[in-house]
Design an enzyme around this catalytic site. Structure first.
Site, PDB file in Angstrom:
ATOM      1  N   LYS A   1       0.838  -1.209   0.000  1.00 38.52           N
ATOM      2  CA  LYS A   1       0.000   0.000   0.000  1.00 38.52           C
ATOM      3  C   LYS A   1       0.871   1.258   0.000  1.00 38.52           C
ATOM      4  O   LYS A   1       1.955   1.275   0.556  1.00 38.52           O
ATOM      5  CB  LYS A   1      -0.907  -0.034   1.237  1.00 38.52           C
TER       6      LYS A   1
ATOM      7  N   CYS B   1      -2.707   8.600  -8.344  1.00 33.73           N
ATOM      8  CA  CYS B   1      -3.849   8.344  -7.465  1.00 33.73           C
ATOM      9  C   CYS B   1      -4.908   9.418  -7.702  1.00 33.73           C
ATOM     10  O   CYS B   1      -4.642  10.604  -7.517  1.00 33.73           O
ATOM     11  CB  CYS B   1      -3.439   8.361  -5.993  1.00 33.73           C
TER      12      CYS B   1
ATOM     13  N   GLY C   1     -11.302  -3.157 -11.754  1.00 33.26           N
ATOM     14  CA  GLY C   1     -12.028  -4.399 -12.008  1.00 33.26           C
ATOM     15  C   GLY C   1     -12.124  -4.695 -13.499  1.00 33.26           C
ATOM     16  O   GLY C   1     -11.662  -3.919 -14.339  1.00 33.26           O
TER      17      GLY C   1
ATOM     18  N   THR D   1      -8.506  -5.754  -7.673  1.00 32.91           N
ATOM     19  CA  THR D   1      -9.896  -5.928  -7.241  1.00 32.91           C
ATOM     20  C   THR D   1     -10.295  -7.391  -7.045  1.00 32.91           C
ATOM     21  O   THR D   1     -11.057  -7.711  -6.129  1.00 32.91           O
ATOM     22  CB  THR D   1     -10.824  -5.269  -8.289  1.00 32.91           C
TER      23      THR D   1
END
Lengths: 305, 255
Positions: free
Chosen positions: A45, A130, A217, A266
């Site tokens: 992360k 981001c 996804g 995801t």
């Protein structure tokens, strides 16, 4: 048994599969499901210079074949990550890629510099894409000259190879990719999430507290494939591909487009075993499409056999 | 925590948009589950639904190896879960989160306060408390008569009050109205329901020790994605609802 290994700057991968940053925290939770040493690498992360709390909730929303997230880079800060998270990952035989984020070039530099004191990371993923924080990050990923500058400065501040994570929220991703390559990037990771929004019909307002979020996804896979395909033709540095992978067929498609390795994000939420299962099934999939090795498949989707 | 395929023993509607499902689960998994914990359920195979749905454990029948869940049809995912049939199987992460720490508490008389779809986890809690000979008073709040469920289940364990906001059944009003009107004696409270209700309960019962169970849209359900967070009381940090909760001490978090 096909050869799954891939050698990239700073990364000697036993297979090309790794969890994507932000979807895997620092590995502890998933280590309860399988041994992390199975993985090709781990993208941890994002780290910022100081602790960040992130955005208000709701932070996630499901969408067709995907999800929106607006976590907002919540993390305990780079020093806490080095002291409290990386030692756990060092107990596994797996290269760790640290995701470096910031609001200013100086913050990016200071995170990269701080990471010099640990032996626990093999490479940096420079997060200039981001979409979920108001200040910083994404503007570095949408303007070639800024992307180049932050790449150069972080390269100079760090002692491991730097992979720049590209944003798909741009008109011409090739231009950005070439700019960071020229600035000294050792590789690229792509793509980050696409900026999106979902509106709550009953409340008549955006569902996410942050209003916008990053779409990930299977819904974004064709965008990722297209961008990797284009960038592969325009740069010589390796690409780690990501965006909606849920199966070995998806992995092969990314390799064909030009990715040398892939990250899974995801899909971990739907199936916490996904990375482990794909690694196990990959030799069979390579055989099915007549590849002797992972290396053999990289970039083979460009019409040269 | 593990991934498991659970076969549906039976599924039925028990109130408006409210489904009860009994799932066959291995005894050794059931033994580890504490009241207040949840299961994280895959909607179906394929890639249309990429997120699981967190649903509280409503009851456990060790003898028949059954886990009961109750959920409300809220969106497309739960609508798909609602049409599953007995004999089909569902993929679960089980068990998730921290439950009510009743083993560590000295309780004589517990007040359980549930609102709507927050009622189910309190049923398994009530049964576990009763097993320890702790007296249980239950206070169940719903919107309207059509939403009411599990009243008889709770009445079998102890005193039970039901409220509806429109007054179509039981007390007219909200759960805190009953707390104000009735002179309820208890030493701990346990509550689960909508955030607005939990806030009102917290405010009404500031002088009592209590535990609340929170809900939030979740991603991974295991603490890795930081989607479902709640600020700590001092606002200095966030707690993860899926991993540190969903049960928290009432004064531990800021809701």
């Amino acid at each position: 048994m096909s050869d799954l290994t891939v050698q990239l700057p700073g990364l000697d991968l036993k297979n090309p599969i790794m969890p994507a940053s932000g979807c895997f925290s620092f590995g502890r939770e998933y280590s309860k499901f399988y041994c992390l040493s199975q993985l090709g690498a781990i993208m941890i992360k994002a780290a910022t210079a100081d602790k960040r709390l992130g955005n208000a909730t709701p932070r996630v929303a499901e969408t067709h074949a995907g999800m929106l997230n607006a976590i907002g880079l919540q993390n305990p800060g780079v020093e806490a990550i080095i002291d409290h998270e990386l030692p756990f990952l060092q107990t596994f035989d797996v290269p760790v890629i640290a995701n470096v984020a910031g609001s200013t070039i100086e913050e990016y530099e200071s995170v990269a510099r701080a990471l010099k004191r640990t032996e626990a990371i093999s490479a940096i993923e420079l997060n200039i894409s981001c979409p979920n924080v108001k200040e910083g990050g994404v503007q570095f990923g949408t303007r070639p000259e800024l992307a180049a500058e932050v790449t150069q400065r972080v390269k100079a501040a760090s002692n491991v190879p730097v992979y720049v994570k590209l944003s798909p929220n741009v008109t011409d991703i090739v231009e950005i990719a070439q700019a960071v390559e020229q600035a000294g990037a050792d590789g690229l990771t792509m793509i980050n999430t696409l900026t999106g929004m979902k509106i709550d019909l009953k409340k008549r307002q955006p569902l996410l507290a942050n209003q916008v979020g990053g779409l990930s996804g299977p819904a974004i896979k064709p965008v990722a494939i297209r961008m990797i395909y284009q960038v592969y033709q325009a740069v010589t540095i390796p690409i780690i591909g990501m965006g909606g992978i849920t199966s070995t067929d998806d992995v092969i498609e990314f390799l064909l487009a030009g990715a040398s390795a892939v990250a899974i994000g995801t899909a971990n939420f739907k199936n916490p075993m996904i990375c482990s299962e794909i690694i196990e099934q990959l030799p069979h999939a390579l055989k099915k499409y007549h590849f002797a090795s992972v290396k053999d498949a990289i970039g083979k989707g460009h019409g040269h056999g | 925590m593990k991934v498991c395929e659970a076969v549906i023993d039976d599924i039925k509607q028990i109130a408006r948009d409210t489904m009860q499902v009994n799932l066959k689960v291995e005894a050794n998994v059931l033994q580890t589950i504490k009241p207040g914990q949840f299961v994280h359920i895959q909607v179906n195979n394929g890639t249309e639904h990429m997120l699981r749905r967190p649903i509280s454990v409503a009851n456990i029948d060790q003898e028949r190896q059954l886990l009961t869940i109750v959920f409300k049809v809220f969106g497309q995912g739960t609508a798909k879960l609602a049409v599953y049939q007995a004999g089909q199987s569902i993929n679960l992460l089980i068990p998730c989160g921290q439950g009510y720490p009743i083993e560590e508490l000295q309780i004589k008389k517990a007040l359980l306060i549930g609102g709507g779809i927050g009622v189910p986890p309190l049923y398994y809690l009530a049964r576990q408390l009763a097993k320890k000979n702790i007296e249980v008073i239950s206070l169940l709040g719903f919107q309207t008569k059509a939403d009411v469920f599990y009243q008889q289940n709770f009445e079998a364990i102890g005193q039970c009050f039901v409220t509806t906001i429109d007054g179509s059944y039981g007390y007219k009003g909200v759960v805190t109205d009953v707390i104000k009107q009735e002179n309820l004696l208890f030493d701990y409270y346990f509550s689960c329901g909508p955030t607005a209700m939990l806030r009102a309960v917290q405010a009404e019962l500031t002088n009592y020790p209590g535990y609340i169970s929170l809900e939030e849209r979740m991603g991974c359900g295991i603490g890795a994605c930081y989607a479902c967070v709640v600020p700590s009381k001092d606002q200095a940090t966030y707690k993860k609802i899926c991993q540190d909760g969903p049960v928290f001490q009432a004064n531990e978090v800021s809701i």
